[in-house]
Write an enzyme that holds these catalytic residues in place. Structure first.
Site, PDB file in Angstrom:
ATOM      1  N   SER A  15      -0.530   2.769  -2.921  1.00  0.00           N
ATOM      2  CA  SER A  15      -0.135   1.363  -2.754  1.00  0.00           C
ATOM      3  C   SER A  15      -0.834   0.610  -1.618  1.00  0.00           C
ATOM      4  O   SER A  15      -0.982  -0.609  -1.717  1.00  0.00           O
ATOM      5  CB  SER A  15       1.378   1.257  -2.603  1.00  0.00           C
ATOM      6  OG  SER A  15       1.807   1.732  -1.347  1.00  0.00           O
ATOM      7  N   THR A  33       3.119   7.714  -4.983  1.00  0.00           N
ATOM      8  CA  THR A  33       3.520   9.122  -4.942  1.00  0.00           C
ATOM      9  C   THR A  33       4.233   9.549  -6.207  1.00  0.00           C
ATOM     10  O   THR A  33       4.080  10.669  -6.687  1.00  0.00           O
ATOM     11  CB  THR A  33       4.431   9.362  -3.723  1.00  0.00           C
ATOM     12  OG1 THR A  33       3.667   9.134  -2.556  1.00  0.00           O
ATOM     13  CG2 THR A  33       4.999  10.759  -3.697  1.00  0.00           C
ATOM     14  N   THR A  39       5.461   3.641  -2.125  1.00  0.00           N
ATOM     15  CA  THR A  39       6.497   3.046  -1.257  1.00  0.00           C
ATOM     16  C   THR A  39       5.892   2.342  -0.048  1.00  0.00           C
ATOM     17  O   THR A  39       6.538   1.496   0.547  1.00  0.00           O
ATOM     18  CB  THR A  39       7.432   4.155  -0.733  1.00  0.00           C
ATOM     19  OG1 THR A  39       6.642   5.119  -0.010  1.00  0.00           O
ATOM     20  CG2 THR A  39       8.171   4.812  -1.871  1.00  0.00           C
ATOM     21  N   ASP A  40       4.637   2.647   0.300  1.00  0.00           N
ATOM     22  CA  ASP A  40       4.064   2.085   1.535  1.00  0.00           C
ATOM     23  C   ASP A  40       4.042   0.556   1.516  1.00  0.00           C
ATOM     24  O   ASP A  40       4.265  -0.071   2.540  1.00  0.00           O
ATOM     25  CB  ASP A  40       2.634   2.611   1.757  1.00  0.00           C
ATOM     26  CG  ASP A  40       2.623   4.069   2.168  1.00  0.00           C
ATOM     27  OD1 ASP A  40       1.526   4.643   2.269  1.00  0.00           O
ATOM     28  OD2 ASP A  40       3.713   4.641   2.366  1.00  0.00           O
TER      29      ASP A  40
HETATM   30  N1  DAS Z   1       3.239   6.681   0.625  1.00  0.00           N
HETATM   31  C1  DAS Z   1       3.015   7.046  -0.765  1.00  0.00           C
HETATM   32  C2  DAS Z   1       4.239   6.654  -1.543  1.00  0.00           C
HETATM   33  O1  DAS Z   1       5.276   6.755  -0.935  1.00  0.00           O
HETATM   34  C3  DAS Z   1       1.746   6.542  -1.280  1.00  0.00           C
HETATM   35  C4  DAS Z   1       1.786   5.106  -1.635  1.00  0.00           C
HETATM   36  O2  DAS Z   1       2.509   4.298  -1.023  1.00  0.00           O
HETATM   37  O3  DAS Z   1       1.112   4.795  -2.615  1.00  0.00           O
HETATM   38  O4  DAS Z   1       4.190   6.316  -2.697  1.00  0.00           O
END
Ligand code: DAS
Length: 333
Positions: free
Chosen positions: A56, A13, A88-89
């Site tokens: 991710s 993100t 973050t995923d």
């Molecule tokens: N959920 C999004 C983020 O928080 C997408 C990802 O993980 O790539 O970055």
């Protein structure tokens, strides 16, 4: 003398802008993420590397292992620390893999963002600046890979993403953050012993490890299907202290004879048990069946640990011994 920081982007993100279908898609390179920082000019000199530009969940273990190899090379060539941004995923998994593989004293910091790069409330720049501050602080050396997010500093071994939309989605349940940035300064609360690093020689995909979660009334069909599906290891998140249904135990015993089988807990807090219950399906029964306990590792990290050990060792007995050693250590500190 400014710290030499290697800034790596894998996407996520933090690097996303609105795409043709209206939603966020990865688009920005590392230069634009690390270009406009408001940090003291003499703090850090930052060199960027756009390794990947993906969401991710689509990252792979071989990709992260390759990044770890490149980080090791760059640190040997004179960088003082690393800041890596990604989605973050799966951020906790990347941090854990780096923590398992790298034994450098230099800080390796992972961060990201919950809001897109062009959002009026973008949190990426603040997270990046905090991550660089932590990477440039001498107290951060020797602590392994750290996750910095919303001014909190988390150890890779404990941190988990626990909220789908909060701008503070990470928690280290049972321990709390290892530190915080307070008044722009890095302040640590505790330090833990690092686990021995794992000597993975190649980033080639290893033998797959399945991750299963026990639920009421679950039977053993998936367990029995794993070998023919090509899996060479299994982690099962059991109920409570790591417990399964009695009816699953013949399949567990058979599977544990064919591949390393680990039992973790589906509870977010607390370690698995090792010697409290002895009924069929309990931890004593699981250990008797040849399964391994996950110690303080959650299922997701137990799976990564077993995957890396299967990449490092050909011999199954060596894999089991190395896993058992780290799981026991995880309960000791
Ligand atoms: N959920 C999004 C983020 O928080 C997408 C990802 O993980 O790539 O970055």
């Amino acid at each position: 003398m400014p710290y030499r920081i290697l800034a790596i982007s894998l996407g996520g993100t933090i690097a996303m802008t609105s795409g043709a279908r209206g939603g966020l898609t990865p688009s920005l390179a590392a230069d634009s993420l690390f270009g406009q920082l408001s940090l003291p000019g003499d703090l850090a000199s930052v060199e960027t590397w756009t390794a990947l530009t993906v969401a991710s969940p689509s990252l792979t273990i071989p990709q992260i292992v390759s990044v770890a190899f490149e980080i090791r090379k760059r640190l040997a060539s004179g960088f003082d620390g690393v800041v890596l941004v990604q989605g973050t995923d799966t951020l906790e998994e990347t941090a854990f893999i780096l923590d398992c593989l790298l034994d450098d004293q230099a800080p390796v910091i992972v961060t990201g963002a919950m809001r897109g790069a062009r959002s009026s409330s973008a949190d990426g720049p603040a997270n990046i600046e905090a991550a660089i501050r932590v990477a440039c602080d001498p107290q951060s050396r020797g602590r392994g890979t750290l996750v910095v997010f919303d001014d909190e500093i988390h150890a890779a071994r404990y941190v988990r993403k626990v909220h789908t939309i909060s701008v503070s989605p990470f928690r280290s349940w049972g321990r709390g953050p290892m530190g915080r940035i307070v008044d722009g300064k890095v302040r640590y609360c505790w330090r833990n012993e690092r686990l021995p690093s794992i000597a993975v020689a190649s980033a080639e995909a290893g033998r797959p490890v399945a991750l299963l979660k026990f639920a009421l009334g679950q039977d053993d069909r998936i367990l029995r299907a794993l070998p023919d599906l090509g899996y060479r290891g299994a982690v099962i998140e059991g109920a409570g202290g790591g417990h399964l249904a009695e009816a699953m135990m013949p399949a567990v015993r058979e599977l544990a004879g064919a591949m390393p089988v680990v039992f973790a807990s589906r509870c977010p807090l607390g370690p698995v048990l090792r010697s409290t219950y002895a009924y069929a399906g309990s931890e004593i029964d699981l250990l008797d069946s040849g399964a391994l306990h996950a110690g303080d590792f959650c299922g997701i990290k137990a799976r990564l640990l077993l995957t890396l050990l299967l990449m490092a060792f050909d011999d199954a007995a060596a894999v089991r011994a190395a896993f058992r050693h780290r799981a026991d250590l995880s309960l000791a500190n």
